[in-house]
Design a protein around this motif. Structure first.
Motif, PDB file in Angstrom:
ATOM      1  N   SER A  22       0.822  -1.212   0.000  1.00  0.00           N
ATOM      2  CA  SER A  22       0.000   0.000   0.000  1.00  0.00           C
ATOM      3  C   SER A  22       0.859   1.266   0.000  1.00  0.00           C
ATOM      4  N   ASP A  23       2.146   1.146   0.279  1.00  0.00           N
ATOM      5  CA  ASP A  23       3.064   2.287   0.241  1.00  0.00           C
ATOM      6  C   ASP A  23       3.914   2.343  -1.027  1.00  0.00           C
ATOM      7  N   ILE A  27       0.072   4.003  -4.886  1.00  0.00           N
ATOM      8  CA  ILE A  27      -0.421   5.313  -4.460  1.00  0.00           C
ATOM      9  C   ILE A  27      -0.852   6.139  -5.665  1.00  0.00           C
ATOM     10  N   LYS A  77      -4.038   4.669  -7.304  1.00  0.00           N
ATOM     11  CA  LYS A  77      -5.191   4.944  -6.437  1.00  0.00           C
ATOM     12  C   LYS A  77      -5.624   6.402  -6.575  1.00  0.00           C
TER      13      LYS A  77
END
Length: 182
Positions: A38-39, A44, A47
């Motif tokens: 997610s990092d 990112i 998204k």
């Protein structure tokens, strides 16, 4: 060869990510693949641009864009592997480091299930290469074949030198024992 702490080889799952270019990303103790994925900048950005559906798992997205998900030194999940893939080269170095570490310390993690007859032969231990959407193979390749086929020549040479030294030592002990008893 990768320079890693010995505890890196003992995790039963969520050990690391390998970036598409082959960079090894060791996960911290207690973290999961999703925590790191997610990092990732690609996640990112996608998204933010609305290219990712709300319920997309970050780790699934990371695998789709080329990251390799490393469960432990003997299992990897990746898409579209090629013969001299940098992700596989890095994984071969990780696997080689693990079998050398386990041999030096004479300790195997409790989660590592190896047939009794194979325990002293790490190059015969099973290695699983899996891809999304494909059924797990019931006939995994051996660690030795994986390192030999996918790893750098230097890594294979280092592994062979390590185990050849041990075999020579064993042979010498047997010869000395024969001479003393014989």
């Amino acid at each position: 060869m990768l320079e890693l702490p010995s505890h890196a080889y003992s995790r039963p799952h969520s050990a690391a990510w390998i970036a598409p270019a082959g960079k090894f990303i060791l996960l911290d103790e207690g973290s999961s693949h999703g925590d790191y994925a997610s990092d990732f900048p690609e996640f990112i950005l996608a998204k933010a641009e609305g290219k990712i559906e709300r319920y997309t798992y970050p780790s699934n997205f990371a695998v789709e864009i080329g990251y390799a998900k490393v469960s432990n030194p003997f299992e990897i999940l990746l898409t579209n592997p090629e013969r001299k893939d940098p992700r596989l080269r890095t994984m071969a170095e990780f696997t080689a480091g693990a079998i050398i570490e386990f041999d030096k310390t004479k300790r195997r993690p409790p989660w590592l299930e190896i047939d009794f007859a194979e325990r002293q032969l790490p190059l015969r231990w099973p290695f699983r290469l899996t891809m999304p959407g494909r059924q797990l193979s019931f006939d995994p390749m051996s660690v030795g074949n994986f390192i030999g086929d996918c790893g750098p020549d230097e890594t294979l040479a280092l592994v062979m030198l390590h185990f050849a030294g041990r075999m020579n030592e064993s042979l010498l002990r047997k010869l000395i024992k024969r001479m003393l008893t014989g």
